[in-house]
Scaffold this motif. Sequence first.
Motif, PDB file in Angstrom:
ATOM      1  N   ALA A 129     -61.978  22.999   1.165  1.00  0.00           N
ATOM      2  CA  ALA A 129     -62.569  23.037   2.439  1.00  0.00           C
ATOM      3  C   ALA A 129     -61.749  23.443   3.443  1.00  0.00           C
ATOM      4  CB  ALA A 129     -63.151  21.714   2.799  1.00  0.00           C
ATOM      5  N   GLN A 130     -60.528  23.298   3.633  1.00  0.00           N
ATOM      6  CA  GLN A 130     -59.331  23.614   4.469  1.00  0.00           C
ATOM      7  C   GLN A 130     -59.081  25.003   4.224  1.00  0.00           C
ATOM      8  OE1 GLN A 130     -56.419  20.652   4.010  1.00  0.00           O
ATOM      9  NE2 GLN A 130     -57.509  18.896   5.143  1.00  0.00           N
ATOM     10  N   THR A 131     -58.791  25.491   3.232  1.00  0.00           N
ATOM     11  CA  THR A 131     -58.481  26.911   2.941  1.00  0.00           C
ATOM     12  C   THR A 131     -59.712  27.837   3.482  1.00  0.00           C
ATOM     13  OG1 THR A 131     -57.091  26.283   1.129  1.00  0.00           O
ATOM     14  CG2 THR A 131     -58.081  28.494   0.872  1.00  0.00           C
ATOM     15  N   TYR A 132     -61.152  27.586   2.893  1.00  0.00           N
ATOM     16  CA  TYR A 132     -62.158  28.238   3.225  1.00  0.00           C
ATOM     17  C   TYR A 132     -62.447  28.327   4.676  1.00  0.00           C
ATOM     18  CZ  TYR A 132     -63.227  28.879  -1.890  1.00  0.00           C
ATOM     19  OH  TYR A 132     -63.003  29.210  -3.371  1.00  0.00           O
ATOM     20  N   ASP A 133     -62.212  27.152   5.374  1.00  0.00           N
ATOM     21  CA  ASP A 133     -62.465  26.877   6.845  1.00  0.00           C
ATOM     22  C   ASP A 133     -61.410  27.978   7.816  1.00  0.00           C
ATOM     23  OD1 ASP A 133     -64.011  25.648   8.771  1.00  0.00           O
ATOM     24  OD2 ASP A 133     -61.989  25.085   9.682  1.00  0.00           O
ATOM     25  N   ARG A 134     -60.546  28.308   7.031  1.00  0.00           N
ATOM     26  CA  ARG A 134     -59.511  29.247   7.823  1.00  0.00           C
ATOM     27  C   ARG A 134     -60.134  30.790   7.962  1.00  0.00           C
ATOM     28  NH1 ARG A 134     -53.643  28.313   4.598  1.00  0.00           N
ATOM     29  NH2 ARG A 134     -53.998  26.205   4.089  1.00  0.00           N
ATOM     30  N   PHE A 135     -61.125  31.256   7.203  1.00  0.00           N
ATOM     31  CA  PHE A 135     -61.733  32.305   7.207  1.00  0.00           C
ATOM     32  C   PHE A 135     -62.883  32.136   8.454  1.00  0.00           C
ATOM     33  CE2 PHE A 135     -60.086  32.742   3.046  1.00  0.00           C
ATOM     34  CZ  PHE A 135     -59.893  34.249   3.076  1.00  0.00           C
ATOM     35  N   TYR A 136     -63.415  31.050   8.648  1.00  0.00           N
ATOM     36  CA  TYR A 136     -64.112  30.520   9.725  1.00  0.00           C
ATOM     37  C   TYR A 136     -63.674  30.570  11.105  1.00  0.00           C
ATOM     38  CZ  TYR A 136     -68.073  28.177  12.120  1.00  0.00           C
ATOM     39  OH  TYR A 136     -69.122  27.695  12.757  1.00  0.00           O
ATOM     40  N   SER A 137     -62.530  29.781  11.200  1.00  0.00           N
ATOM     41  CA  SER A 137     -61.906  29.669  12.209  1.00  0.00           C
ATOM     42  C   SER A 137     -60.726  30.795  12.716  1.00  0.00           C
ATOM     43  CB  SER A 137     -61.021  28.316  12.340  1.00  0.00           C
ATOM     44  OG  SER A 137     -60.108  28.134  11.049  1.00  0.00           O
ATOM     45  N   CYS A 138     -60.677  31.679  11.860  1.00  0.00           N
ATOM     46  CA  CYS A 138     -59.543  32.806  11.815  1.00  0.00           C
ATOM     47  C   CYS A 138     -59.992  33.384  13.353  1.00  0.00           C
ATOM     48  CB  CYS A 138     -59.642  33.863  10.794  1.00  0.00           C
ATOM     49  SG  CYS A 138     -58.856  35.184  11.124  1.00  0.00           S
ATOM     50  N   PHE A 174     -69.595  31.506  -3.600  1.00  0.00           N
ATOM     51  CA  PHE A 174     -70.585  31.239  -2.446  1.00  0.00           C
ATOM     52  C   PHE A 174     -70.181  30.491  -1.181  1.00  0.00           C
ATOM     53  CE2 PHE A 174     -74.391  28.665  -0.589  1.00  0.00           C
ATOM     54  CZ  PHE A 174     -75.033  29.975  -0.440  1.00  0.00           C
ATOM     55  N   GLU A 175     -69.367  29.651  -1.503  1.00  0.00           N
ATOM     56  CA  GLU A 175     -68.836  28.771  -0.211  1.00  0.00           C
ATOM     57  C   GLU A 175     -67.656  29.602   0.476  1.00  0.00           C
ATOM     58  OE1 GLU A 175     -68.904  24.352  -2.307  1.00  0.00           O
ATOM     59  OE2 GLU A 175     -67.149  25.436  -2.377  1.00  0.00           O
ATOM     60  N   LEU A 176     -66.983  30.454  -0.202  1.00  0.00           N
ATOM     61  CA  LEU A 176     -65.966  31.512   0.312  1.00  0.00           C
ATOM     62  C   LEU A 176     -66.963  32.430   1.242  1.00  0.00           C
ATOM     63  CD1 LEU A 176     -63.378  32.766   1.075  1.00  0.00           C
ATOM     64  CD2 LEU A 176     -63.532  33.776  -1.189  1.00  0.00           C
ATOM     65  N   MET A 177     -67.948  32.918   0.768  1.00  0.00           N
ATOM     66  CA  MET A 177     -68.680  34.098   1.190  1.00  0.00           C
ATOM     67  C   MET A 177     -69.198  33.192   2.580  1.00  0.00           C
ATOM     68  SD  MET A 177     -72.333  35.674   0.127  1.00  0.00           S
ATOM     69  CE  MET A 177     -73.373  34.518   1.143  1.00  0.00           C
ATOM     70  N   ILE A 178     -70.049  32.202   2.577  1.00  0.00           N
ATOM     71  CA  ILE A 178     -70.448  31.638   3.992  1.00  0.00           C
ATOM     72  C   ILE A 178     -69.399  31.038   4.883  1.00  0.00           C
ATOM     73  CG2 ILE A 178     -72.697  30.944   2.820  1.00  0.00           C
ATOM     74  CD1 ILE A 178     -71.889  28.369   2.742  1.00  0.00           C
ATOM     75  N   SER A 179     -68.281  30.931   4.399  1.00  0.00           N
ATOM     76  CA  SER A 179     -67.263  30.706   5.584  1.00  0.00           C
ATOM     77  C   SER A 179     -66.636  31.931   6.335  1.00  0.00           C
ATOM     78  CB  SER A 179     -66.081  30.049   4.652  1.00  0.00           C
ATOM     79  OG  SER A 179     -66.241  28.774   4.048  1.00  0.00           O
ATOM     80  N   GLY A 224     -70.910  21.053  -4.304  1.00  0.00           N
ATOM     81  CA  GLY A 224     -70.178  22.109  -3.524  1.00  0.00           C
ATOM     82  C   GLY A 224     -69.640  21.271  -2.321  1.00  0.00           C
ATOM     83  N   GLY A 225     -68.292  21.367  -2.232  1.00  0.00           N
ATOM     84  CA  GLY A 225     -67.454  20.534  -1.317  1.00  0.00           C
ATOM     85  C   GLY A 225     -66.818  21.276  -0.146  1.00  0.00           C
ATOM     86  N   ALA A 226     -67.401  22.565  -0.136  1.00  0.00           N
ATOM     87  CA  ALA A 226     -66.470  23.434   0.750  1.00  0.00           C
ATOM     88  C   ALA A 226     -67.373  24.092   1.754  1.00  0.00           C
ATOM     89  CB  ALA A 226     -65.577  24.467   0.180  1.00  0.00           C
ATOM     90  N   GLY A 227     -68.511  23.708   2.119  1.00  0.00           N
ATOM     91  CA  GLY A 227     -69.350  24.537   3.188  1.00  0.00           C
ATOM     92  C   GLY A 227     -70.826  24.217   3.070  1.00  0.00           C
TER      93      GLY A 227
END
Length: 261
Positions: A88-97, A114-119, A142-145
């Motif tokens: 969750a924290q890794t993929y959220d970096r793409f969202y919060s970048c 898919f979680e990485l894509m939607i982040s 799914g624990g990341a988004g």
Amino acid sequence: MSDVIQYEVKNRVATIWLNRPHKRNCVSPAVLEQIGIAIDRAEKDNDVLAVVVRGRGNTFCSGADLGELVGPRLATTNDSINLAMVSAQTYDRFYSCSKPTIAAVEGYAVAGGFELMISCDFALATTTARIGDFHIRRALFGGAGPIYRLPRYIGIRRSKELMLTGKLLTGEQAADWGLVNDVSAPEDFDKLIEDFVAPLIDKSPFCMKITKMSVNRGLDADTQSLITLETLACNVVHQSADAKEGVEAFLGKREPQWTGR
């Protein structure tokens, strides 16, 4: 960078390549760590104005490396929570970048992919892409988004349809649903990415940063509570007998036998 993740900068655009084509770019804890290093590198580079994430071998990302979900690595509840939080924290970096992030999807973007894509802020896809949550097919969660990003993109009914059926969408269907911004034939995909990114990198980086941050904060007023809920639910599901059966059936190339426990 590690060879599982490749990083390149061209025309002020950083491209992060997932480089495990022999495994359809599935993600292990070590790969997650390298993805985090790559997005942090792009964030800190003042010459980078946008970030694209892609997969080698005509596959974006097929999710978690299921071989990592069995055995001692995830033997306890604490192990599962830690992995979910790292994802969750890794993929959220793409969202919060502070810079716009673009997922460029060829082939499969399922489960963790898919979680990485939607982040990412934006998603582009080829007509031959296959996109969906997929976790439920293996009795996983799914624990990341998905529970705090997906309904905001496509609404609760379609989110449930993806999450509860495990169905896959083509690139064109994903565009119709609002999951991706644009779609092209595979042979035109590089041009689509270039054309899409162009109007993002000629703007004020400061204005881009503040605008993106403002939009995100307007939607994410209580995201931390949702992340906690999702992480705990992820752990409960991953420790179930059905989750273990789903993974073992996948690795054994057989159909799973669910017990409902």
